[in-house]
Each structure stands twice: as structure tokens, then as C-alpha cells.
Design a protein around this motif. Structure first.
Motif, PDB file in Angstrom:
ATOM      1  N   MET A   1     -48.178  23.054  11.822  1.00 60.26           N
ATOM      2  CA  MET A   1     -48.604  24.369  12.279  1.00 60.26           C
ATOM      3  C   MET A   1     -47.681  25.473  11.777  1.00 60.26           C
ATOM      4  O   MET A   1     -47.825  26.625  12.173  1.00 60.26           O
ATOM      5  CB  MET A   1     -48.646  24.415  13.804  1.00 60.26           C
ATOM      6  N   THR A   2     -46.678  25.121  10.978  1.00 61.16           N
ATOM      7  CA  THR A   2     -45.884  26.166  10.337  1.00 61.16           C
ATOM      8  C   THR A   2     -46.810  26.995   9.463  1.00 61.16           C
ATOM      9  O   THR A   2     -46.537  28.146   9.166  1.00 61.16           O
ATOM     10  CB  THR A   2     -44.809  25.540   9.446  1.00 61.16           C
ATOM     11  N   LEU A   3     -47.880  26.350   9.087  1.00 66.94           N
ATOM     12  CA  LEU A   3     -48.920  26.935   8.255  1.00 66.94           C
ATOM     13  C   LEU A   3     -49.305  28.346   8.691  1.00 66.94           C
ATOM     14  O   LEU A   3     -49.342  29.275   7.898  1.00 66.94           O
ATOM     15  CB  LEU A   3     -50.114  25.995   8.388  1.00 66.94           C
TER      16      LEU A   3
ATOM     17  N   PHE B   1     -46.425  22.506  16.545  1.00 64.02           N
ATOM     18  CA  PHE B   1     -47.523  22.329  17.478  1.00 64.02           C
ATOM     19  C   PHE B   1     -47.165  21.229  18.464  1.00 64.02           C
ATOM     20  O   PHE B   1     -46.725  20.157  18.089  1.00 64.02           O
ATOM     21  CB  PHE B   1     -48.790  21.972  16.720  1.00 64.02           C
TER      22      PHE B   1
ATOM     23  N   ILE C   1     -46.703  33.014   7.634  1.00 61.34           N
ATOM     24  CA  ILE C   1     -47.157  33.937   6.620  1.00 61.34           C
ATOM     25  C   ILE C   1     -48.047  35.053   7.125  1.00 61.34           C
ATOM     26  O   ILE C   1     -48.648  35.746   6.348  1.00 61.34           O
ATOM     27  CB  ILE C   1     -47.879  33.169   5.515  1.00 61.34           C
TER      28      ILE C   1
ATOM     29  N   PRO D   1     -48.768  19.120  21.596  1.00 61.37           N
ATOM     30  CA  PRO D   1     -49.990  18.855  22.368  1.00 61.37           C
ATOM     31  C   PRO D   1     -49.754  19.055  23.861  1.00 61.37           C
ATOM     32  O   PRO D   1     -48.739  18.629  24.400  1.00 61.37           O
ATOM     33  CB  PRO D   1     -50.305  17.390  22.071  1.00 61.37           C
TER      34      PRO D   1
END
Lengths: 410, 180
Positions: B1-3, B129, B7, B131
Motif C-alpha cells: 500500500m506504499t503504492l 496496510f 505519490i 487488516p
């Protein structure tokens, strides 16, 4: 898919801003791939369904466009693109225009979390199965919107019926899902598959008597949620013309059916995932280990094999659903509700509790043996039923002596 | 989840969802047609679910969609559609006048601003992330077991009450009328 992206992006050496662009582009590419799959599947299934329907009604079905009429779906699609999009004067125009997209979005969004093979999933969500059941709520709103905005009593009745039906059947299907989730201990669709094995006695359907019951409850409920016969009251042509579809034409009409056939895949893939072992290859106990152990082409081959297994199971189920549609008569509204609330819901609760109980039994000493015996016995029972069915079919066909019947392709 | 966090795509997504919430909320409030208001509510609910998802609360986001869009909104729409004369704004959206409206708006606005200023907002530094389903389940069945059970009792009472309300009253005829 995320892992693949990170693997690729590391080799490109991107600046942060380029990375943003690359991620955005990647999202578009992944959804385009899924959309093309859904579109092709929906199209081809429309042809398959019409051919199967024709065969079951002792007629031929579309066989003129292309070999065996295979290209019929493209011709239909093109025709609907070119058709005039008729919007009656008295409809609620913004809602009328928007409704088909909402129905399609609800179905298409479910594909984001559906697995297609080992590691092949658009978004491997932690809450996978819950997301899929939640997002289909958009379909209900879309159908209500279509029914209301058409300003037509048939449409309104169809829309309201459909909403009532979907909302009611969400409960038994949710309970059936829970009885599998209790066994798997996760909501993630890939992990649910990983908890099963390649052979039937490793599948969750034959795990214990309660999941076997849950399988049938889930199958029926999900048919009802998808408005498929014998639960297609919202579009019952003998009572409601075409229900909420009555006023639609051209591309908007196609969008509804696009959603319906895409939903056929969603329901079959869900059943495969939850109950029939998903992409587990028979004889391969630990696919994750096998894939991690090999490189290059062998890795791709293993993944491809898992995709083939998953597709085979799902397509068989798609055929069964079509088969049920053209075999069974439609239920009445009150029968539909009685079946849901008086039978499916209580038995759904029983399935969930029983399944939870079975987890405890399997963990106890001697539990392992008991569980294995139960699994083998249930698998044997399933095999026996299948065998009897095949025998009956062969006998019936032999008795029929109708040459037309044997010519499958015309 | 750095995704998402690295940016600024999440910033873009946040503004899209915020716009959706506010835009649909405005339609709910200002539309002259109560059916349009009802359907616009869906956009608000979906937008809030999107915000939850951005805050890494996937489970809450799915619950938001399932309960509000799939349940509450459907019931609201049913109620609207079974009401007569909903096409006329005077009967469906009766106005109470300028003064009470402004008063109510100012009071609610003040409360919201007060809460927003007082609450110690912290920015979650974690970009991983995490859960939430397991923790939620554990909490519901251990620490919050009693509130959880009380809630389910309340829902059961509501169910029984609803059945009582719609139940058909079958009265036995008085014996003398039956004979005649």
C-alpha cells in the motif's frame, strides 16, 4: 497484479512523478484487461445461452453468422450500437440515462476481487468475499432507478420486485458464505482457495454435511440475486412484459444484459472459489510452494494450469446455470419469499452453526480421522448421485430415439 | 500500500471522493424532487466508503456500502416510492421557513466546527496496510461482547415489533353473527 507491477517498475528506475503516472496507467491497463475479458465473456455467453436454449427447446438457435453462428454476438452488439436510443417523453431523464451504467458498474466492480488463477487477481483484497457481496448493492439501486424512472407500471413493479428479492436473498447467501469463512478463517478469496485441495474430498463442499447444505443454499440464493430463472420474476414476461427493462432500447438495453451475463461469471466463479476448490490442481498439494520453487517458463506454465482448472470449473457451472434457466418454471412471488425466509434463512443459520461446530470436532483428538471419514463419505455420496444421474440420462436418451436430438451442432 | 501514499494519487482520490460527497449531499438537500434526493444519497454513501478505504479501513468501507447502500437506502427508496404525490415538492418537501432553517444550519455548523477544532487529529505515520477484520472480530467477541449482544437484542426487538405492526388481525366473528 500489484506484485507484478512492483517487479516491473523496479527495472524501469522511475522518478517519483513518473511513478504516479505509471501507477495511474497501470490501473487503467488492469481494468481494461478485466473489462475486455468481461465483454468477451458476456458476448460469447449470450450466443452459448441461445444455442443451449434452442437445443433444450428442440429448435436450432442462431447458426447463421459465422461457424455455428458463433459471431452472432458481435453482430448483435454492432446492431445495438447503431440502434436509436429511444428515451420516452415522460421518463425521469437523468435517472433513466444513468441506471444502466449503475447496474453494470455494480457487476463489473465485483471482478476487481475475483480470482482467475493462482496469483491472478486484479486486487487481492483482504476482505474479498465481503467486498463482492457488498458492491453488488449498486445493482439493486440501479434496478430500482430503472424501474422508477421509466414511468411505467410494469417497470416499477419489476424494479421493486427485484430489489425486494435481492435484499432478501442476500441473507441466506451471506450465511452460506459464512459457513465457509468459518472453515477457512479468512475473507480473502485467494486464501479461501488455498485452504482447500485439488481433490473433491479436499473441497469445502464435501468438508462436512453442513457445507454441503450451504452449497445448495448458496447456489439457489445467488441465482435469485442474479435474477436468473427460476427466480427471474422481475422480468417475468408473462406478467410484466420485461420488467424494469421495458422502456429501454439500444445500447442502454445491452448494458443491462451485459451486466446479467457478466454476473453469470461472478456467481459461477464465487461458487468455484468457495466450494469447489478454485484453482487447486488435483495432485498438487502445495501450489504456492511449487510456483515459488521454479522460475521462468515453468512458473508461467504452472500458473496457466491453475487458470485452466479454474476456468474449467467455472464454465461447467455457467453451463449448469444456463441449463437450470431453460429447464425449470418460474416461481410465484409468495413462493419465492416463503422459500427465502422460512427455509433458506433458518437452514442457513444451521449451516453456519454446524460448520463452526465441525471446526471444533476436527480439532479434537480423533477429530482428524472422523473428519477424513466424513469427507470421504460425502464425496462418495456426491459421486454416487452424479453416477445415477448420468445413468438415468443415458437411459432417457436411448429411449428417446430422436435423430434430431443427437445432432448437437447444426 | 506504499503504492498510494508515496505519490499523491491518494490525494487526488481524496478530493474526488470529497467532491462526490459534497456534490451529492447538495443534490439531496436542494433537489425539488425527493426521489432524486434519495438516489443522490447513494453518491454520498459511496463517497464516504471511498474515504474509509483511503484510510485503510477496508472492512468498514465494505460495511458502509453493504449497510447503507444495500440496506438503508433501499428501504428509504421503498418508502418514498410507496408514498403518494411525491412528484409535488410542496407535499414531499414541506418548507418550514427561512428563520428555523438558518438557525438549525448555524447550530449544526457550529457544533461540527467545534468538534473539528477540538479533536486531536493525528496523522497515521504507518503506510503499511494493516487488516482490521481480525482485530474487529476479537474486540466484538471479547471486550465489547455485552454491548454487541445488547445491540442484537435490540435488533430482534425491532424485528418482532415490525412483524407485530404488519400482522393481520384475524378476529373471530361473534357467535350470533356467525349463525345468521
Amino acid at each position: 497484479m500489484k506484485e507484478l507491477f512492483f517487479e516491473l517498475s523496479q527495472s524501469w528506475q522511475l522518478e517519483p512523478l513518473e511513478m504516479t503516472g505509471a501507477i495511474a496507467l497501470w490501473l487503467v491497463v488492469v481494468s481494461a484487461i478485466v473489462l475486455s475479458f468481461v465483454a468477451t465473456f458476456a458476448g460469447v455467453t449470450s450466443w452459448v445461452e441461445r444455442r443451449v436454449a434452442g437445443r433444450m427447446m428442440s429448435r436450432i438457435g442462431p447458426n447463421r453468422v459465422g461457424p455455428q453462428g458463433f459471431l452472432q454476438w458481435m453482430a448483435d452488439g454492432l446492431k445495438c450500437f447503431l440502434k436509436e436510443d429511444v428515451i420516452p417523453n415522460e421518463v425521469d431523464k437523468p435517472l433513466f440515462r444513468f441506471a444502466p451504467y449503475l447496474v453494470f458498474t455494480g457487476t463489473f466492480a465485483a471482478f476487481a476481487a475475483l480470482p482467475f488463477g493462482y496469483g491472478i487477481v486484479a486486487a487481492d483484497l483482504n476482505i474479498g468475499i465481503f467486498y463482492v457481496t457488498a458492491i453488488t448493492a449498486l445493482v439493486v439501486i440501479g434496478i430500482l432507478m430503472a424501474g422508477w424512472s421509466s414511468n411505467n407500471k410494469w417497470s416499477l413493479l419489476g424494479g421493486v420486485r427485484s430489489a425486494a428479492q435481492i435484499v432478501s436473498y442476500e441473507i441466506p447467501s451471506g450465511l452460506a458464505i459464512l459457513s465457509v469463512v468459518v472453515l477457512a478463517g479468512t475473507l480473502n478469496l485467494q486464501a479461501i482457495i488455498a485452504g482447500q485441495g485439488g481433490f473433491p474430498w479436499d473441497w469445502y463442499i464435501f468438508n462436512n454435511p453442513f457445507t454441503l447444505m450451504a452449497f445448495f443454499i448458496f447456489f439457489a440464493s445467488i441465482l435469485a440475486e442474479g435474477n436468473r430463472t427460476p427466480f427471474d420474476l422481475p422480468e417475468a414476461e408473462s406478467e410484466l412484459v420485461a420488467g424494469y427493462l421495458t422502456e429501454y432500447s439500444g445500447m442502454r438495453f445491452v448494458f443491462f444484459f451485459f451486466g446479467e451475463w457478466a454476473n453469470l461469471w461472478v456467481m459461477s466463479a464465487l461458487i468455484t472459489t468457495l466450494f469447489l476448490g478454485g484453482w487447486q490442481i488435483p495432485g498438487v498439494a502445495d501450489l504456492a510452494g511449487v510456483v515459488a520453487g521454479v522460475q521462468g517458463a515453468a512458473k508461467t506454465l504452472w500458473i496457466l494450469l491453475s487458470v485452466v482448472v479454474f476456468f474449467a470449473k467455472t464454465l461447467v457451472l455457467v453451463f449448469v446455470v444456463i441449463w437450470i434457466r431453460w429447464t425449470l418454471p418460474r416461481l410465484r412471488v409468495d413462493q419465492l419469499m416463503v422459500m427465502c425466509w422460512k427455509y433458506f434463512v433458518p437452514f442457513g443459520f444451521l449451516c453456519m452453526m454446524g460448520s463452526a461446530l465441525f471446526v471444533l470436532i476436527a480439532q479434537s483428538p480423533l477429530g482428524e480421522t472422523v473428519h477424513l471419514v466424513v469427507r470421504l463419505a460425502l464425496t462418495g455420496l456426491g459421486g454416487l448421485v452424479l453416477l445415477l444421474f448420468v445413468r438415468r440420462t443415458i437411459l432417457n436418451v436411448r429411449e428417446l430415439q430422436d435423430p434430431f436430438y443427437f445432432k448437437v451442432l447444426e | 500500500m506504499t503504492l498510494l501514499t508515496a505519490i499523491g494519487l491518494s490525494d487526488i482520490a481524496f478530493f474526488i471522493f470529497a467532491l462526490l460527497i459534497i456534490g451529492c449531499g447538495a443534490v439531496v438537500a436542494f433537489s425539488r424532487n425527493i426521489v432524486h434526493s434519495g438516489f443522490a444519497l447513494m453518491g454520498t454513501f459511496a463517497g464516504v466508503a471511498g474515504l474509509y478505504a483511503l484510510a485503510f479501513a477496508q472492512f468498514i468501507a465494505a460495511v458502509q456500502i453493504m449497510v447503507y447502500v444495500g440496506g438503508v437506502l433501499v428501504v428509504i427508496l421503498f418508502a418514498i416510492m410507496m408514498t403518494r404525490e411525491i412528484g409535488r415538492a410542496e407535499s414531499s418537501n414541506p418548507a418550514v421557513g427561512r428563520f428555523p432553517a438558518v438557525l438549525l444550519g448555524v447550530v449544526i455548523g457550529a457544533v461540527l466546527v467545534f468538534i473539528a477544532l477540538q479533536f486531536p487529529w493525528t496523522i497515521n505515520p504507518s503506510t503499511d496496510f494493516d487488516p482490521t477484520v481480525n482485530d474487529l472480530g476479537d474486540a466484538l467477541l471479547s471486550r465489547f461482547l455485552i454491548p454487541f449482544e445488547v445491540l442484537s437484542l435490540l435488533l430482534l426487538a425491532v424485528l418482532v415489533g415490525a412483524v407485530m405492526l404488519v400482522k393481520k388481525e384475524i378476529k373471530a366473528l361473534p357467535p350470533e353473527e356467525k349463525s345468521s
